[in-house]
Design a protein around this motif. Structure first.
Motif, PDB file in Angstrom:
ATOM      1  N   THR A   1       0.805  -1.091  -0.100  1.00  0.00           N
ATOM      2  CA  THR A   1       0.103   0.103   0.200  1.00  0.00           C
ATOM      3  C   THR A   1       0.586   0.898  -0.034  1.00  0.00           C
ATOM      4  OG1 THR A   1      -1.603  -1.380   1.328  1.00  0.00           O
ATOM      5  CG2 THR A   1      -2.075   1.432   1.211  1.00  0.00           C
TER       6      THR A   1
ATOM      7  N   ASP B   1       1.795   5.001   1.159  1.00  0.00           N
ATOM      8  CA  ASP B   1       1.256   5.861   2.131  1.00  0.00           C
ATOM      9  C   ASP B   1       1.800   7.004   1.140  1.00  0.00           C
ATOM     10  OD1 ASP B   1       1.230   7.220   3.992  1.00  0.00           O
ATOM     11  OD2 ASP B   1       1.809   5.725   5.536  1.00  0.00           O
TER      12      ASP B   1
ATOM     13  N   GLN C   1       3.624  -5.105   8.099  1.00  0.00           N
ATOM     14  CA  GLN C   1       3.558  -3.455   8.467  1.00  0.00           C
ATOM     15  C   GLN C   1       4.517  -3.350   7.481  1.00  0.00           C
ATOM     16  OE1 GLN C   1       0.607  -0.961   8.108  1.00  0.00           O
ATOM     17  NE2 GLN C   1      -0.190  -3.067   7.572  1.00  0.00           N
TER      18      GLN C   1
ATOM     19  N   GLN D   1       7.595  -1.249   6.039  1.00  0.00           N
ATOM     20  CA  GLN D   1       8.235   0.048   5.194  1.00  0.00           C
ATOM     21  C   GLN D   1       9.499  -0.284   4.051  1.00  0.00           C
ATOM     22  OE1 GLN D   1       7.465   3.427   7.909  1.00  0.00           O
ATOM     23  NE2 GLN D   1       8.982   4.462   6.172  1.00  0.00           N
TER      24      GLN D   1
END
Length: 505
Positions: free
Chosen positions: A106, A108, A195, A197
């Motif tokens: 996703t 950000d 999650q 990064q």
């Protein structure tokens, strides 16, 4: 597992194989040498073979999907294996149904970064070779989410460790997929991303990228991104055929050598006509794989530069993979039986090959799914509506296509049958014009009766399983000497196995 990785480094350091030898790369003229070398490695140690292939298909994803800048930055790393790569494609819930994978990346916009996540247990990347301890980089196939919109499948270069065998980076967890049924020295792991990064340049940017202001741009329509992302599987499937062909040839050689040395009351086992019939059958299957691989490699080399022919090559790769691994595993299993209890001994190689090769029908796409792709293509592009078939394989393909048209669908046996029929066609074409032993082509066709008899393929005469014919095929199938360390390949195998009973205590 550590020995496997050390061997991989030695192979890459010596330049024996690498991704420069793949079609479309600088040393593509050595593609056949690559297939031969990787096939030899597969027959010697299938765990080493599969670990090498895991690195190379991950590297191929980078080289074919990365931008020129990304390729330049990481080329030496993958070609010389300065970092071990893992291929993060398969998920535990979907397996080879890659279209429905659940891993997400996703964007950000607030941090101008990407967030890699396994949103549910089914999304965990599973059966990922090299990932358990060694791999520093995983090439991850995931769905890209931008501003709430699914932008389809993309590849991402994800650093999971800073050093080989070092600790994992934050945001990734790994577990062993052991115990496996075979290839124990391939460190297969399951990966969960939490999650994690990533920088935006983790996205491979041959066809897509993010601008500085966070806008996603791609030169491929969304409906083409999935097919484009799977290009790396094409050549990988040919490597499976190479390993199966060499593994089948090694097993047939060992069974032949055993039959020469194994004594019965009437003399060597090779003198038994019933045994020769069984041995000749496995030799013919191994030889059929050799000619099938040759026919497919010729077409890949000729057609690879023509991007409009990639669909044809996709079908050939699917056919190569499923027929190669099905028949190769059959040969290994039958040779195990031909050698009796000696075929079950680890030192005699065959049973270990069989155990390791068991995974091959589900590597790089389930064989049945591959066969379904072949028949779907045949139904959408019938080859013999206007051209008469000119050999038994073509005639059976036309017959099955007509049956499926009349029924409006196809069955599993029809898909498998058509795939074997097309393989037979390719083998016959490969042998056209070649000087052959009398009756050899007839005997090769007879091998396919077991798969195609329900569509009319018949063979009334028993193949000529003479000692001379078997010896001739034994010479043709003889593997490199370095592959053969089974005691049953030598006349003194009984003394080797019983020596401890005769040593002075």
């Amino acid at each position: 597992m550590d020995l496997t990785i050390r061997r991989m480094h030695a192979i890459f350091n010596a330049g024996v194989i690498n991704n420069d030898m793949w079609l479309g790369q600088p040393d593509e003229s050595h593609f056949r040498a690559l297939c031969e070398q990787i096939g030899v490695i597969g027959a010697y140690d299938y765990a080493l073979y599969s670990s090498l292939v895991d690195h190379m298909i991950a590297a191929n994803a980078l080289l074919t999907q990365g931008s020129p800048e990304q390729v330049a930055r990481y080329r030496d790393e993958v070609i010389q294996m300065r970092a071990v790569y893992a291929f993060g494609c398969t998920e535990i819930a979907s397996g080879t149904d890659v279209r429905n994978l659940k891993t997400t990346v996703t964007y950000d916009p607030a941090r101008h970064c990407l967030v890699l996540d396994s949103p549910c247990a089914g999304a965990c990347k599973y059966w990922i070779g090299n990932s358990l301890y060694a791999a520093q980089v995983a090439m991850v196939l995931a769905r890209l989410q931008v501003n709430g919109e699914d932008q389809g499948h993309h590849w991402f270069r994800v650093v999971i460790r800073d050093t080989e065998n070092g600790p994992l980076r934050s945001g990734v967890k790994v577990m062993a997929c052991d115990p496996k049924g075979g290839i124990h020295a391939n460190q297969v792991g399951g990966l969960r991303f939490c999650q994690m990064q990533l920088n935006t340049d983790a996205l491979l940017q041959r066809h897509a990228r993010f601008t500085r202001n966070g806008q996603f741009v791609s030169d491929l329509p969304k409906n083409e991104r999935f097919i484009n992302a799977l290009e790396t599987f094409l050549q990988e499937r040919l490597l499976l055929m190479a390993a199966s062909r060499l593994g089948a040839g090694l097993s047939a050689h060992l069974a032949y050598q055993f039959a020469r040395h194994r004594l019965t009351q009437a003399g060597p086992l090779l003198g038994n006509p019933l045994f020769r019939q069984r041995l000749y059958n496995v030799q013919l299957k191994a030889l059929a794989l050799k000619y099938l691989e040759q026919a497919i490699l010729e077409r890949f080399e000729a057609q690879w530069p023509q991007t409009e022919r990639r669909k044809d090559l996709h079908i050939l790769a699917a056919l190569s993979k499923c027929i190669g691994t099905w028949m190769g595993l059959e040969v290994i299993a039958q040779c195990r039986e031909l050698c009796g209890s000696q075929g079950f001994h680890h030192y005699n190689q065959i049973v270990t090959l069989r155990m390791d090769f068991e995974i091959s029908p589900t590597f790089a796409g389930d064989n049945s799914v591959m066969a379904y792709q072949v028949i779907k293509d045949a139904l959408s592009r019938p080859r013999f509506d206007r051209v008469a078939p000119c050999n038994p394989g073509q005639a059976i393909e036309r017959s099955i296509v007509r049956q499926c048209r009349d029924a409006g669908d196809f069955s599993h046996p029809q898909a498998v049958g058509l795939t074997y029929a097309r393989a037979l066609d390719l083998i016959i074409q490969a042998l056209e014009g070649q000087p052959l032993e009398p009756g050899l082509l007839r005997d090769l066709i007879a091998v396919f009766v077991a798969y195609l008899h329900r569509w009319g393929l018949a063979h009334d005469d028993e193949p000529c399983a003479s000692i001379a014919r078997i010896a001739c095929l034994g010479d043709w199938l003889k593997p490199p000497d370095e592959l053969v360390d089974a005691p049953i390949a030598k006349a003194d195998y009984i003394q080797q196995f019983t020596r401890a009973l005769y040593e002075d205590q």
